[in-house]
Design a protein around this motif. Sequence first.
Motif, PDB file in Angstrom:
ATOM      1  N   PHE A 160       7.351   7.631   9.838  1.00 27.20           N
ATOM      2  CA  PHE A 160       6.296   6.920   8.991  1.00 27.20           C
ATOM      3  C   PHE A 160       6.761   5.382   9.401  1.00 27.20           C
ATOM      4  CE2 PHE A 160       6.089   4.144   5.208  1.00 27.20           C
ATOM      5  CZ  PHE A 160       4.503   4.084   5.168  1.00 27.20           C
ATOM      6  N   PHE A 161       8.112   5.225   9.539  1.00 29.62           N
ATOM      7  CA  PHE A 161       8.428   3.848   9.739  1.00 29.62           C
ATOM      8  C   PHE A 161       8.098   3.516  11.208  1.00 29.62           C
ATOM      9  CE2 PHE A 161      12.484   4.089   6.867  1.00 29.62           C
ATOM     10  CZ  PHE A 161      11.509   3.895   5.509  1.00 29.62           C
ATOM     11  N   GLU A 162       8.203   4.413  12.193  1.00 25.95           N
ATOM     12  CA  GLU A 162       7.837   4.005  13.441  1.00 25.95           C
ATOM     13  C   GLU A 162       6.483   3.493  13.615  1.00 25.95           C
ATOM     14  OE1 GLU A 162       8.873   7.445  16.024  1.00 25.95           O
ATOM     15  OE2 GLU A 162      10.920   7.583  15.430  1.00 25.95           O
ATOM     16  N   LYS A 163       5.412   4.446  12.763  1.00 25.66           N
ATOM     17  CA  LYS A 163       4.032   4.183  12.935  1.00 25.66           C
ATOM     18  C   LYS A 163       3.702   2.726  12.596  1.00 25.66           C
ATOM     19  CE  LYS A 163       1.452   6.344  10.187  1.00 25.66           C
ATOM     20  NZ  LYS A 163       0.568   7.458   9.202  1.00 25.66           N
ATOM     21  N   LYS A 164       4.270   2.562  11.242  1.00 24.93           N
ATOM     22  CA  LYS A 164       4.012   1.158  10.509  1.00 24.93           C
ATOM     23  C   LYS A 164       4.653   0.020  11.089  1.00 24.93           C
ATOM     24  CE  LYS A 164       1.543   1.199   7.784  1.00 24.93           C
ATOM     25  NZ  LYS A 164       0.075   1.341   7.652  1.00 24.93           N
ATOM     26  N   ILE A 165       5.808   0.142  11.832  1.00 29.11           N
ATOM     27  CA  ILE A 165       6.558  -0.896  12.601  1.00 29.11           C
ATOM     28  C   ILE A 165       5.732  -1.249  13.763  1.00 29.11           C
ATOM     29  CG2 ILE A 165       8.577  -1.555  13.893  1.00 29.11           C
ATOM     30  CD1 ILE A 165      10.201   0.038  12.055  1.00 29.11           C
ATOM     31  N   SER A 166       5.126  -0.360  14.415  1.00 25.64           N
ATOM     32  CA  SER A 166       4.502  -0.526  15.651  1.00 25.64           C
ATOM     33  C   SER A 166       3.175  -0.993  15.431  1.00 25.64           C
ATOM     34  CB  SER A 166       4.180   0.876  16.307  1.00 25.64           C
ATOM     35  OG  SER A 166       5.406   1.707  16.581  1.00 25.64           O
ATOM     36  N   LYS A 225       0.839  -1.005  -0.098  1.00 30.99           N
ATOM     37  CA  LYS A 225      -0.107   0.053  -0.067  1.00 30.99           C
ATOM     38  C   LYS A 225       0.910   1.278  -0.231  1.00 30.99           C
ATOM     39  CE  LYS A 225      -3.789   2.227   2.542  1.00 30.99           C
ATOM     40  NZ  LYS A 225      -4.788   2.275   3.530  1.00 30.99           N
ATOM     41  N   PHE A 226       0.676   2.171  -0.815  1.00 27.79           N
ATOM     42  CA  PHE A 226       1.198   3.497  -0.913  1.00 27.79           C
ATOM     43  C   PHE A 226       0.491   4.334   0.118  1.00 27.79           C
ATOM     44  CE2 PHE A 226       2.715   1.876  -4.694  1.00 27.79           C
ATOM     45  CZ  PHE A 226       3.739   2.249  -5.198  1.00 27.79           C
ATOM     46  N   CYS A 227       1.068   4.560   1.282  1.00 26.01           N
ATOM     47  CA  CYS A 227       0.300   5.096   2.276  1.00 26.01           C
ATOM     48  C   CYS A 227       0.160   6.727   2.618  1.00 26.01           C
ATOM     49  CB  CYS A 227       1.275   4.688   3.846  1.00 26.01           C
ATOM     50  SG  CYS A 227       1.064   2.701   3.829  1.00 26.01           S
ATOM     51  N   GLU A 228       1.429   7.545   2.144  1.00 28.12           N
ATOM     52  CA  GLU A 228       1.697   8.854   2.294  1.00 28.12           C
ATOM     53  C   GLU A 228       2.341   9.320   1.039  1.00 28.12           C
ATOM     54  OE1 GLU A 228       3.164   9.906   6.166  1.00 28.12           O
ATOM     55  OE2 GLU A 228       2.086   8.498   7.394  1.00 28.12           O
ATOM     56  N   LEU A 229       2.377  10.824   0.897  1.00 32.65           N
ATOM     57  CA  LEU A 229       3.140  11.375  -0.215  1.00 32.65           C
ATOM     58  C   LEU A 229       3.724  12.700   0.536  1.00 32.65           C
ATOM     59  CD1 LEU A 229       3.980  12.238  -2.968  1.00 32.65           C
ATOM     60  CD2 LEU A 229       1.606  13.567  -2.941  1.00 32.65           C
ATOM     61  N   ILE A 230       5.211  12.737   0.389  1.00 25.01           N
ATOM     62  CA  ILE A 230       5.896  13.924   0.777  1.00 25.01           C
ATOM     63  C   ILE A 230       6.067  14.770  -0.591  1.00 25.01           C
ATOM     64  CG2 ILE A 230       8.030  14.645   1.849  1.00 25.01           C
ATOM     65  CD1 ILE A 230       8.378  12.196   3.185  1.00 25.01           C
ATOM     66  N   GLU A 231       5.640  15.991  -0.621  1.00 26.05           N
ATOM     67  CA  GLU A 231       5.684  16.667  -1.722  1.00 26.05           C
ATOM     68  C   GLU A 231       6.825  17.494  -1.567  1.00 26.05           C
ATOM     69  OE1 GLU A 231       1.197  17.762  -3.353  1.00 26.05           O
ATOM     70  OE2 GLU A 231       1.461  18.536  -1.315  1.00 26.05           O
ATOM     71  N   SER A 232       8.032  16.844  -1.890  1.00 22.28           N
ATOM     72  CA  SER A 232       9.473  17.507  -1.734  1.00 22.28           C
ATOM     73  C   SER A 232       9.737  18.396  -3.061  1.00 22.28           C
ATOM     74  CB  SER A 232      10.463  16.429  -1.663  1.00 22.28           C
ATOM     75  OG  SER A 232      10.134  15.265  -2.423  1.00 22.28           O
ATOM     76  N   SER A 233       8.982  18.173  -4.099  1.00 17.84           N
ATOM     77  CA  SER A 233       9.016  18.975  -5.158  1.00 17.84           C
ATOM     78  C   SER A 233       8.753  20.312  -4.933  1.00 17.84           C
ATOM     79  CB  SER A 233       8.417  18.375  -6.582  1.00 17.84           C
ATOM     80  OG  SER A 233       6.792  18.359  -6.266  1.00 17.84           O
TER      81      SER A 233
END
Length: 286
Positions: free
Chosen positions: A266-272, A239-247
């Motif tokens: 994001f990693f912390e949230k999904k790992i937990s 699943k594509f969960c979030e977008l960082i609009e770094s552009s």
Amino acid sequence: MIKFIKYPLEFCIFIIFFFLFFVLPLNISRKLGVFLALRFGHMTNANNIINKNLKIAFPDKSNKWIAQTNRGVWTNFGKVLAEYAQLNKIAKNNIIKIIENNYSKSFFERSENKILISAHSANWEIPGIACRIKSNKISGIVREPNNPFIRIILSYFRNKYSVRCYEKNLIGTRKLMKDFKKGFSLALLADQKISSGIETKFFGKNVYTTALPAQLALKSKSDIYLAWPKRDGSNFEFKFCELIESSKLKDNEENKIKIIEKINSFFEKKISENPSEYFWHHDRWG
């Protein structure tokens, strides 16, 4: 001299079990992999690292929870071992469900360069295989096995079923950047230990985190997509969960750190959500 003995011996053992995992039905292969991981995993130094990492990441959890999660980590790892011999079935038999949403459509349909960030969860080959199903213009960096004989086998399967993969070194990075300039998007697993980089928090503790995704995204005006693989019974979801609009961000140190912190968060949230599926074997805080 040790390598001339160790590597061929490792390869012989690898081939025996790889063949067993290959000829058996997928679910039976997984059960065999789980049995081996649970039987021998606790005898390795990696078991101590797993327990140490779990206690750092989840300091409020009981010893019973740590033990149960440890068992889940080895169970998942055993499945992954078996699945390496079955990547053909995983790639071709609708075992991976890519969740359709605005993020996934944007990632696969937009023509400009994009960066996909995921992590070592469930089976860490799933992001690459899922992307290959949808596109043949995505490259990635992988940590190849030290054993050159095993490396040949895994490289063959990755080249056939995953995105275009390069080894995690200077030459591989240059090839990755060459693809990027040609219009390829990038798929990176950016969660494991490195010896240098940007020092940020991960589960409340200082760690070095790779700055490559943030640096590249800001310099090239590319967006970063955060995605996550997970097990769904005998299958997988990606699943594509979030977008960082770094552009839309200026290329400066402040925004680089903000992007890195967003990725770690994001990693912390999904790992937990399911720590048993995460690869805790590396000494992340060592």
